[in-house]
Enzyme design. Structure first.
Site, PDB file in Angstrom:
ATOM      1  N   HIS A  73       0.835  -1.210   0.000  1.00  0.00           N
ATOM      2  CA  HIS A  73       0.000   0.000   0.000  1.00  0.00           C
ATOM      3  C   HIS A  73       0.866   1.254   0.000  1.00  0.00           C
ATOM      4  O   HIS A  73       1.943   1.301   0.596  1.00  0.00           O
ATOM      5  CB  HIS A  73      -1.002   0.004   1.156  1.00  0.00           C
ATOM      6  CG  HIS A  73      -0.406   0.000   2.534  1.00  0.00           C
ATOM      7  ND1 HIS A  73      -0.002   1.145   3.181  1.00  0.00           N
ATOM      8  CD2 HIS A  73      -0.181  -1.006   3.408  1.00  0.00           C
ATOM      9  CE1 HIS A  73       0.447   0.842   4.391  1.00  0.00           C
ATOM     10  NE2 HIS A  73       0.356  -0.456   4.555  1.00  0.00           N
ATOM     11  N   ASP A  75       0.073   4.425   1.093  1.00  0.00           N
ATOM     12  CA  ASP A  75      -0.061   5.417   2.158  1.00  0.00           C
ATOM     13  C   ASP A  75       0.751   5.032   3.387  1.00  0.00           C
ATOM     14  O   ASP A  75       1.186   3.891   3.542  1.00  0.00           O
ATOM     15  CB  ASP A  75      -1.525   5.593   2.544  1.00  0.00           C
ATOM     16  CG  ASP A  75      -2.155   4.311   3.085  1.00  0.00           C
ATOM     17  OD1 ASP A  75      -1.933   3.241   2.471  1.00  0.00           O
ATOM     18  OD2 ASP A  75      -2.872   4.361   4.106  1.00  0.00           O
ATOM     19  N   ASP A 112       6.359   1.115   6.752  1.00  0.00           N
ATOM     20  CA  ASP A 112       5.032   0.509   6.638  1.00  0.00           C
ATOM     21  C   ASP A 112       4.198   1.420   5.748  1.00  0.00           C
ATOM     22  O   ASP A 112       3.680   2.422   6.203  1.00  0.00           O
ATOM     23  CB  ASP A 112       4.409   0.369   8.028  1.00  0.00           C
ATOM     24  CG  ASP A 112       2.983  -0.145   7.993  1.00  0.00           C
ATOM     25  OD1 ASP A 112       2.557  -0.677   6.958  1.00  0.00           O
ATOM     26  OD2 ASP A 112       2.279   0.021   9.015  1.00  0.00           O
ATOM     27  N   GLU A 142      -4.701   2.156   2.936  1.00  0.00           N
ATOM     28  CA  GLU A 142      -4.812   0.943   3.750  1.00  0.00           C
ATOM     29  C   GLU A 142      -4.963   1.279   5.219  1.00  0.00           C
ATOM     30  O   GLU A 142      -5.710   0.625   5.952  1.00  0.00           O
ATOM     31  CB  GLU A 142      -3.573   0.064   3.519  1.00  0.00           C
ATOM     32  CG  GLU A 142      -3.640  -1.308   4.182  1.00  0.00           C
ATOM     33  CD  GLU A 142      -3.037  -1.357   5.584  1.00  0.00           C
ATOM     34  OE1 GLU A 142      -3.168  -2.395   6.243  1.00  0.00           O
ATOM     35  OE2 GLU A 142      -2.437  -0.336   6.018  1.00  0.00           O
ATOM     36  N   GLU A 143      -4.248   2.308   5.661  1.00  0.00           N
ATOM     37  CA  GLU A 143      -4.127   2.558   7.091  1.00  0.00           C
ATOM     38  C   GLU A 143      -5.394   3.089   7.757  1.00  0.00           C
ATOM     39  O   GLU A 143      -5.631   2.815   8.927  1.00  0.00           O
ATOM     40  CB  GLU A 143      -2.970   3.536   7.354  1.00  0.00           C
ATOM     41  CG  GLU A 143      -1.605   3.033   6.899  1.00  0.00           C
ATOM     42  CD  GLU A 143      -1.070   1.896   7.758  1.00  0.00           C
ATOM     43  OE1 GLU A 143      -1.797   1.435   8.657  1.00  0.00           O
ATOM     44  OE2 GLU A 143       0.063   1.460   7.510  1.00  0.00           O
ATOM     45  N   ASP A 166       3.585  -6.679   3.284  1.00  0.00           N
ATOM     46  CA  ASP A 166       3.201  -5.751   4.357  1.00  0.00           C
ATOM     47  C   ASP A 166       3.263  -6.405   5.730  1.00  0.00           C
ATOM     48  O   ASP A 166       2.459  -6.108   6.598  1.00  0.00           O
ATOM     49  CB  ASP A 166       1.794  -5.215   4.081  1.00  0.00           C
ATOM     50  CG  ASP A 166       1.416  -4.051   4.985  1.00  0.00           C
ATOM     51  OD1 ASP A 166       2.330  -3.405   5.531  1.00  0.00           O
ATOM     52  OD2 ASP A 166       0.206  -3.793   5.146  1.00  0.00           O
ATOM     53  N   HIS A 458       3.549   2.778  13.224  1.00  0.00           N
ATOM     54  CA  HIS A 458       2.455   3.687  13.578  1.00  0.00           C
ATOM     55  C   HIS A 458       2.848   4.632  14.715  1.00  0.00           C
ATOM     56  O   HIS A 458       1.983   5.260  15.307  1.00  0.00           O
ATOM     57  CB  HIS A 458       1.171   2.920  13.971  1.00  0.00           C
ATOM     58  CG  HIS A 458       0.605   2.094  12.861  1.00  0.00           C
ATOM     59  ND1 HIS A 458      -0.618   1.443  12.971  1.00  0.00           N
ATOM     60  CD2 HIS A 458       1.061   1.809  11.629  1.00  0.00           C
ATOM     61  CE1 HIS A 458      -0.868   0.788  11.850  1.00  0.00           C
ATOM     62  NE2 HIS A 458       0.146   1.007  11.020  1.00  0.00           N
TER      63      HIS A 458
END
Length: 487
Positions: A73, A75, A112, A142-143, A166, A458
């Site tokens: 992904h 983003d 990520d 995705e996030e 991922d 994150h």
């Protein structure tokens, strides 16, 4: 420039760090990938939401192999420390290497899933990698909503084997993931002008590591929103106060790192509040010393706010935040050490909604069993409904049921054993991957997910183990080289 092997991979990762790409704002990275395809004369297509597919034919001698689609992904989670001046919409990520780990300076790194994107670009750009027909799928958002995977139409790609890039532990092959949903609560409140005779204090929870609400939920990290709620709940038994504001956490899929509240007290109670906060901070530090040793609860004087929150709503809110579950709710009975069900008390925010003052609480539930997602969501809904809040849900996403007879799993496992003389771990993950949504639209897909080692994703402590990138790259190329032949 990141000077590490494989150089071509880090060339593209370095370029990606300079392209702003927070979730739901992927237009710059979309343009970058489109330009890449044009520059390399590779066929590509883009769908209505911005997902991109680039295709590349087999290298000579590998035309008889089954086509493989690699997927990551575009983003990234946009998190930074409060004392860092950074604009995720415009600024380039600043990287550094610390003891073999690649990190960013006060922000999320974006490995990520930028490392997956860079890996796909490196393979597409190379002319010395042996592979059958390949497709590279780059998805959006995705996030914060799995928007790209949800909107992906059947037939967008042709491959029947998918490699999701991922995952976050080298040497582990994932064959299943949790599904999830979000449950939100809104407290509508009456605001009144702040009493000028009160002393106003800011209570802050900080120093926590944060982390992924799926992959890190079992570690027992501190949750700043929960700790702040505990502070206010216990303080109320010692000193009466008026709540003026509350704020904590940011993203539904991140464990809250920081939170703060402004309260008004009788000036004569200032010393009692200071003593209480210091004592309670020491208690929390003792609780978390093994996993979150830098946690602090502080109190300081602040300016008088314009408004405060009514006492009834304050009590209902704090009680609900105390009662709301956070953390592991159940372990799997079939896969050892796998968290089956969890809840993340993600954030609490204040805003004006259509002219009304609202305190917004966001939570996220995960489970590998659909009925237990429902159970966890019901627990949260009951907690906030009983507190008089308006409760609603965010669209969920399905899990990915493991297939231990997978053909691509067998190839990846044999490859790893041959390359490194040890067995990889075969696991399911307590986090949401796009694979569950792909499986809904492409039920015949044979999939695995794997990647290099990352930690504290994150959060601004996100870091990438550089040595494992080399190992993973070698493994991935070997899997492509040994793709199964067409029947």
């Amino acid at each position: 420039m990141i000077n590490h092997e494989p150089k071509i991979l880090f060339k593209y990762f370095d370029e990606i760090t300079k392209v702003p790409r927070p979730s739901k704002k992927e237009e710059k990275i979309i343009a970058y990938i489109e330009n890449f395809a044009k520059e390399h004369n590779l066929p590509f297509k883009k769908d209505a939401v911005g997902n991109i597919l680039i295709s590349k034919p087999a290298t000579p001698g590998y035309e008889d192999r089954k086509s493989i689609v690699m997927q990551s992904h575009m983003d990234m989670v946009a998190e930074k420390n409060n004392d860092v001046d950074f604009d995720f919409d415009n600024d380039a990520i600043k990287t550094k290497v610390v003891d073999g780990w690649l990190m960013a300076e006060g922000t999320t790194l974006g490995a990520d899933n930028g490392i997956g994107v860079a890996t796909q670009l490196a393979i597409l750009a190379s002319d010395d990698i042996e592979h059958g027909p390949i497709e590279c799928l780059f998805t959006v958002d995705e996030e914060t909503g799995l928007t790209g995977a949800m909107a992906l139409e059947s037939g967008f790609f042709d491959s029947k084997i998918l490699l999701n890039l991922d995952s976050e532990d080298e040497g582990e092959l994932f064959i299943g993931c949790s599904g999830g949903r979000g449950t939100m609560a809104e407290f509508y409140y009456d605001k009144t002008y702040a009493d000028p005779h009160l002393l106003y204090l800011e209570i802050t929870v900080k120093g926590l590591r944060g982390g992924h609400s799926g992959g890190d939920i079992h570690v027992g990290l501190g949750n700043a929103v929960k700790i702040l709620a505990r502070t206010l709940y216990q303080l109320d038994a010692e000193v009466p106060f008026i709540l003026a504001s509350i704020d904590g956490g940011n993203l539904h899929n991140a464990i809250a790192r920081e939170a703060h509240a402004i309260i008004g007290i009788d000036p004569n109670d200032k010393e009692d509040v200071a003593v209480f906060v210091n004592q309670f901070s020491a208690e929390v530090q003792n609780e978390l010393h093994a996993v979150d040793p830098d946690v602090k609860i502080t109190v300081s004087s602040t300016q008088k706010p314009e408004f405060t929150i009514d006492d009834e709503t304050t009590a209902r809110l704090i009680n609900a935040l105390i009662a709301c579950p956070h953390g592991v709710l159940g372990m799997s009975h079939t896969i050892e050490n796998l968290v089956e069900t969890s809840n993340n008390l993600a954030s609490v925010k204040m805003h004006n909604k259509e002219g009304e003052e609202v305190i917004f609480v966001e939570t996220s539930q995960r489970s590998s069993t659909d009925s237990l997602i429902e159970m966890a969501a019901n627990m949260v809904e009951a907690t906030f409904t009983n507190a008089g809040a308006f409760v609603y849900e965010r669209d969920g996403y399905p899990g990915w049921q493991p297939n231990t007879d997978s053909e691509i799993l067998k190839i990846a496992k044999e490859s790893y054993e041959r390359l490194f003389n040890k067995e990889p771990k075969i696991l399911a993950i307590h986090a949401g991957l796009e694979c569950g949504l792909f499986k809904e639209k492409y039920p015949y897909l044979d999939m695995i997910s794997f990647g290099p080692t990352m930690r504290d994703v994150h959060s601004p402590n996100e870091r990438l183990d550089l040595h494992t990138v080399e190992l993973w790259w070698k493994h991935l190329l070997d899997v492509l080289k040994h793709a199964p032949k067409e029947a």
